[in-house]
Motif scaffolding. Structure first.
Motif: not given
Ligand code: 2X7
Ligand code: FE2
Length: 301
Positions: A90-99
């Protein structure tokens, strides 16, 4: 630079089922929906984030486990695919985040000052855990606000609950000091489920809501008791009960995010706004907001 402040805290649980039920483009598996009470609760919380206009979202996740110390995401741009090890269906997520690396470093330094073991995570290929991602996606799916991600040292699981949560109290106070010095408007997110008893078999399909209900009545009653205290602003009373709640409801707040969040907010005796409650594979989950701006304890944007 003006003094930074924490503008709100949210209890923001991370069952990946909520992302699955929403079907965002980043998540590979598709669903027919499900868990609407919790997803609609997050929609209301999203409106508050719009109004609060924070510079940074800070999240403590029980599923980034670092047994040696408290770690902080320390790479400005992180991306990749995050897969839930228990629910890869149920969770295979392409993430792209700024820290917000500067604030993360300040938190780590403040934590070290009060005697905690802290460390910056500098691996550019690091796969961010599903707890951090689910909470951040559900509260702000646009991903347009920098984040601070904090690991779970999980000291309450190998020290006593009280000693471990004492560390989380220190981490929260250190976080507050770092935010104040940073000039940022910060929202703190406690990524925690309440009663954590769950079913051991998944329905087919997983989003079959005719199978969703509390795993046991005693745990459900505990969740209601704690939520009533929080809705009434009886925060001290709820912290007095927290070890018993953790013990009897196997509550995920044991991992410390809730304590960290309240310590960072300086434990206001403030009524929380319940956006919604629901179960996920039998566990209890509440989306709740403590808005320090509305309470006159922080400045409006
Ligand atoms: O991590 C979780 C959780 N805390 C509760 C329910 C379902 C899945 O994952
Ligand atoms: Fe969890």
């Amino acid at each position: 630079m003006s003094k930074g402040e924490i503008v709100a805290g949210f209890l923001a649980p991370h069952p990946p089922h909520l992302v699955f039920g929403e079907n965002p483009p980043q998540n590979e598996p598709r669903s027919q929906g499900g868990w609407e009470q919790l997803r609609w609760a997050y929609e209301r919380a999203r409106q508050s984030i719009d109004e609060l206009k924070p510079d940074v979202l800070m999240v403590h996740s029980p599923h980034w486990i670092t047994q040696q110390g408290h770690h902080f995401l320390g790479v400005k741009d992180l991306g990749g695919k995050s897969v839930d090890p228990i629910f890869p269906n149920i969770f295979r997520y392409q993430f792209d985040l700024e820290v917000d690396v500067e604030l993360a470093e300040a938190c780590a330094a403040e934590g070290a000052k009060v005697g905690l073991t802290t460390k910056m995570m500098r691996n550019p290929n690091f796969r961010v855990d599903y707890g951090t991602i689910t909470t951040l996606h559900m509260i702000r799916p646009q991903w347009d606000i920098p984040v601070v991600g904090i690991s779970a040292n999980n000291s309450p699981y190998y020290l006593s609950t009280e000693e471990g949560l004492g560390e989380m109290d220190l981490l929260g106070k250190a976080t507050r000091a770092a935010v104040e010095a940073s000039g940022r408007r910060a929202v703190v997110l406690a990524s925690n489920t309440l009663c954590h008893y769950h079913f051991s078999r998944e329905p087919e399909p997983p989003e079959d809501m005719s199978q969703e209900h509390p795993q046991n009545m005693a745990g459900y009653l505990w969740d209601m008791r704690m939520i009533e205290l929080w809705r009434a602003g009886k925060i001290k009373e709820s912290f007095d009960l927290l070890p018993q709640f953790i013990e009897e409801a196997f509550a995920e707040v044991k991992s410390g995010a809730f304590t960290w969040m309240f310590a960072a907010m300086n434990y206001p005796e403030l009524a929380g706004e319940l956006h919604g409650y629901g179960t996920v594979i039998g566990t209890g989950n509440a989306v709740m907001e403590w808005n320090l701006v509305k309470a006159g304890l922080a400045q409006a944007a």
